[in-house]
Design a protein around this motif. Structure first.
Motif, PDB file in Angstrom:
ATOM      1  N   THR A   1      -2.614  -2.900  10.353  1.00 44.03           N
ATOM      2  CA  THR A   1      -3.767  -2.935  10.099  1.00 44.03           C
ATOM      3  C   THR A   1      -4.044  -3.778   9.108  1.00 44.03           C
ATOM      4  O   THR A   1      -5.365  -4.429   8.911  1.00 44.03           O
ATOM      5  N   GLU A   2      -3.360  -3.975   8.016  1.00 42.64           N
ATOM      6  CA  GLU A   2      -3.633  -4.826   6.964  1.00 42.64           C
ATOM      7  C   GLU A   2      -3.470  -6.211   7.204  1.00 42.64           C
ATOM      8  O   GLU A   2      -4.280  -7.055   6.717  1.00 42.64           O
TER       9      GLU A   2
ATOM     10  N   SER B   1       0.851  -1.325  -0.062  1.00 39.29           N
ATOM     11  CA  SER B   1      -0.122   0.028  -0.075  1.00 39.29           C
ATOM     12  C   SER B   1       0.883   1.395  -0.035  1.00 39.29           C
ATOM     13  O   SER B   1       0.353   2.115  -0.580  1.00 39.29           O
TER      14      SER B   1
ATOM     15  N   ASP C   1     -10.886  -8.226   2.098  1.00 43.53           N
ATOM     16  CA  ASP C   1     -11.241  -6.833   2.793  1.00 43.53           C
ATOM     17  C   ASP C   1     -10.938  -5.959   1.838  1.00 43.53           C
ATOM     18  O   ASP C   1      -9.785  -5.350   1.528  1.00 43.53           O
ATOM     19  N   PRO C   2     -11.827  -5.547   0.771  1.00 39.62           N
ATOM     20  CA  PRO C   2     -11.482  -4.367  -0.220  1.00 39.62           C
ATOM     21  C   PRO C   2     -11.072  -2.945  -0.002  1.00 39.62           C
ATOM     22  O   PRO C   2     -10.626  -1.928  -0.603  1.00 39.62           O
ATOM     23  N   GLU C   3     -11.345  -2.761   1.538  1.00 44.10           N
ATOM     24  CA  GLU C   3     -10.571  -1.482   2.212  1.00 44.10           C
ATOM     25  C   GLU C   3      -9.079  -1.380   2.183  1.00 44.10           C
ATOM     26  O   GLU C   3      -8.670  -0.567   1.774  1.00 44.10           O
ATOM     27  N   HIS C   4      -8.539  -2.825   2.119  1.00 42.95           N
ATOM     28  CA  HIS C   4      -7.147  -2.811   2.227  1.00 42.95           C
ATOM     29  C   HIS C   4      -6.543  -3.389   0.907  1.00 42.95           C
ATOM     30  O   HIS C   4      -5.265  -3.101   0.772  1.00 42.95           O
TER      31      HIS C   4
ATOM     32  N   ARG D   1      -3.737   0.893  -1.338  1.00 42.41           N
ATOM     33  CA  ARG D   1      -4.352  -0.360  -0.905  1.00 42.41           C
ATOM     34  C   ARG D   1      -3.102  -1.298  -1.334  1.00 42.41           C
ATOM     35  O   ARG D   1      -2.301  -1.114  -2.158  1.00 42.41           O
TER      36      ARG D   1
ATOM     37  N   ALA E   1      -6.290  -7.582   8.692  1.00 36.57           N
ATOM     38  CA  ALA E   1      -7.398  -7.621   7.866  1.00 36.57           C
ATOM     39  C   ALA E   1      -7.457  -9.107   6.991  1.00 36.57           C
ATOM     40  O   ALA E   1      -8.192  -9.443   6.225  1.00 36.57           O
TER      41      ALA E   1
ATOM     42  N   ASP F   1      -3.566   4.389  -4.634  1.00 31.39           N
ATOM     43  CA  ASP F   1      -4.971   4.150  -3.797  1.00 31.39           C
ATOM     44  C   ASP F   1      -4.743   3.830  -2.398  1.00 31.39           C
ATOM     45  O   ASP F   1      -5.619   3.690  -1.721  1.00 31.39           O
TER      46      ASP F   1
ATOM     47  N   ALA G   1      -6.771  -4.971  -3.181  1.00 36.45           N
ATOM     48  CA  ALA G   1      -7.561  -4.899  -4.598  1.00 36.45           C
ATOM     49  C   ALA G   1      -6.680  -6.025  -5.506  1.00 36.45           C
ATOM     50  O   ALA G   1      -5.479  -6.447  -5.459  1.00 36.45           O
TER      51      ALA G   1
END
Length: 448
Positions: free
Chosen positions: A381-382, A117, A155-158, A124, A385, A122, A160
Motif C-alpha cells: 500500500t505504501e 513503518s 502522502d502524509p497517511e503513509h 508510517r 502511494a 506511528d 513522515a
C-alpha cells in the motif's frame, strides 16, 4: 501483504566533476582536477538502475540538485546577476565555486535516514534528511533533498518527513551511509543498525586522528528518537577509528547489511563481538536468524577494501532466498578481492552470485554502487502511494537516457565551472526533469 525494498538511485547531475572536495575520501582526493564526463557518469548510473529493474527488483530514481548553487554563493557575499556571481566567485574564490558546483548529491545513500513503518511508533515510513555538515559542498544539499523527498513520498497517511538535524559538529549526520536495517522480511519489525564515528559529548569514546569522524552518536540517537524507534529495535555501534584514518569515511565503505545478513570486514567496528551479540539477540527476539560474514584482514586488507569498494556494494535478496552482491569493476581488477569473492560464492553460503558494474565515473570521485542508492522498505500500500513518476520502467529509462544525451556535456574541467552557460544548461535540464518525474517545483530557480 507484500513488502519490498526499493532502491532509489541518485541520478548523476550535469555538473559532475572531480573537485577533490572530500577530505578523508581517498578516491575523491587522488583524482582531483581530472576531467570528468557527466554524460557517461549519468548513463552508467542509469544502466545499473535498468539492470536491477530487469532482474525483477523495484527500482526508483532520485533527482539531482541545481548546480552551481548561486544562492550559496550569494550568502557568501557575491552579488549581481547570476552570471556575475559565478564570474566573481571564479575570479576571487575558485574553491567556493567548485564547491557550489559539486554533484555529490548523486550519492543518495547520504540523502537521508529512512525507517520503515514496521519499526516506527506511528506506523508510517519516516525520513530525516542528513545535514552533511562536515563538508560545505554537501551541507548545502538538505533543503532541496527535503523538497525532492517530499515530492516523491507525499502522502502524509503513509510518510513522515523530518528536517535535518542542527547543522553543528555535535550532530553531524551522514544519512543512510551509516545506517542499515536487519529483518526477517521487509514488512516485519526489524532492528536498525546505526554506526557512528565518535561521540560529541563523551570523551571516553576514542576518535580517529587523521581524518574526521563524520557521524556522531548523538546524531544517530536523535534520528532514532525522531522516527519513534523502540530500544528493542535499535543497535548503536562505533566504527573503528583506525579504519576511518585509512579512508573509511562512512560505514558503507567497510560493511553492508540486508535481511538477516551482515557482510563486514574484520576491522570494521570497535567491540565487534559485543556488537554482533547485541544484533543477534535483538533480531532473535523479533523472530529473525541473524548471521554475519566477516572478511579477514589477512585475505582482504583495509586498503584493498577501500580501493575496490568491496563493501560499498549492494546486497539484494532474491525471491528464492539467496542474495546477490552488486560490486564495481574495481573489485574484479583487484586480485585479492576478486579471489575472495570467488571463494565467497563457492562456499554455499547466502551470497550466491556477484554481478559487476562499470561505475568508473562515480568510483573516481569516491562513490560505489551502495553510495548511489537510498533503500526504502515499503509495504504494498505504501509503494502504491509513492509518486509513480519516480519508479523506473522501460519507458522511463528510455526517456532519461535521451534526456541525458540531450543536456549533458561529455567533458567537464574545473575551468568550465566558471562558464555561466553551465548554469543555464543545468536549469534547462532540471526543469524538464521535474516534468518527466512529475515532481513539481522543487528547485530554487522554479520557486523563487
Amino acid at each position: 501483504m507484500k513488502s519490498f525494498e526499493v532502491n532509489f538511485d541518485g541520478l548523476v547531475g550535469p555538473t559532475h566533476n572531480y573537485g577533490g572536495l572530500s577530505f578523508g575520501n581517498v578516491a575523491s582526493q587522488s583524482n582531483s582536477q581530472q576531467a570528468s564526463n557527466p554524460r557517461e557518469a549519468a548513463l552508467q548510473g542509469l544502466e545499473k538502475m535498468k539492470a536491477l529493474m530487469d532482474m525483477g527488483f523495484v527500482q526508483g530514481v532520485l533527482a539531482p540538485q541545481e548546480r552551481p548553487d548561486v544562492a550559496a554563493l550569494r550568502s557568501l557575499g557575491f552579488g549581481g546577476t547570476d552570471a556575475q556571481v559565478i564570474e566573481k566567485a571564479a575570479k576571487e574564490a575558485m574553491p567556493l565555486l567548485v564547491a557550489s558546483c559539486s554533484a555529490s548529491s548523486m550519492w543518495v545513500a547520504n540523502a537521508a535516514t529512512v525507517s520503515p513503518s514496521a519499526d516506527t511508533a506511528d506506523g508510517r515510513v519516516h525520513f530525516t534528511a542528513a545535514n552533511l555538515n562536515c563538508k560545505f559542498h554537501r551541507s548545502i544539499e538538505h533543503p532541496t533533498t527535503s523538497r525532492v523527498l517530499g515530492a516523491m513520498f507525499a502522502d502524509p497517511e503513509h510518510f513522515a518527513h523530518h528536517a535535518a538535524l542542527p547543522a553543528v559538529a555535535q550532530f553531524g549526520d551522514e544519512g543512510a551511509a551509516n545506517h542499515t536495517r536487519f529483518c526477517r522480511s521487509y514488512g516485519e519489525a526489524g532492528v536498525e543498525f546505526f554506526v557512528y564515528g565518535r561521540s560529541a559529548f563523551d570523551r571516553r569514546y576514542p576518535a580517529p586522528q587523521k581524518y574526521p569522524a563524520r557521524q556522531t552518536l548523538e546524531a544517530s540517537q536523535a534520528v532514532a528518537r525522531l522516527h519513534g524507534l523502540s530500544d528493542a529495535g535499535v543497535v548503536f555501534a562505533q566504527q573503528n577509528p583506525a579504519v576511518i584514518d585509512q579512508g573509511v569515511f562512512h560505514n558503507d565503505v567497510i560493511a553492508v547489511g540486508n535481511g538477516e545478513l551482515l557482510f563486514h570486514h574484520q576491522d570494521a567496528f570497535l567491540n565487534t563481538e559485543h556488537v554482533l551479540a547485541e544484533l543477534h539477540g535483538k533480531l532473535q527476539a523479533r523472530g529473525a536468524a541473524f548471521q554475519s560474514i566477516c572478511v579477514p584482514r589477512d585475505q582482504v586488507a583495509v586498503e584493498d577494501a577501500v580501493r575496490s569498494y568491496l563493501f560499498n556494494s549492494q546486497l539484494l535478496s532474491r525471491a528464492d532466498g539467496s542474495m546477490l552482491l552488486i560490486v564495481p569493476e574495481e573489485c574484479r581488477s583487484n586480485p585479492r578481492v576478486w579471489q575472495y569473492l570467488q571463494s565467497l560464492t563457492a562456499s554455499g553460503g547466502p551470497v550466491s552470485e556477484v554481478k559487476v558494474f562499470d561505475l568508473k565515473q562515480s568510483m573516481q570521485n569516491g562513490g560505489g554502487p551502495a553510495c548511489l542508492r537510498l533503500r526504502v522498505a515499503l509495504k504494498e500500500t505504501e509503494l502504491a502511494a509513492v509518486n509513480p513518476g519516480v519508479i523506473m520502467t522501460p519507458a522511463l529509462y528510455g526517456t532519461l537516457t535521451r534526456w541525458v544525451n540531450t543536456h549533458y556535456r561529455d567533458a567537464l574541467r574545473e575551468s568550465d565551472l566558471a562558464d555561466p552557460q553551465l548554469l543555464l544548461e543545468c536549469r534547462t535540464a532540471l526543469d524538464e526533469l521535474t516534468q518527466i518525474l512529475k515532481l513539481g517545483a522543487v528547485y530554487p530557480f522554479q520557486i523563487n
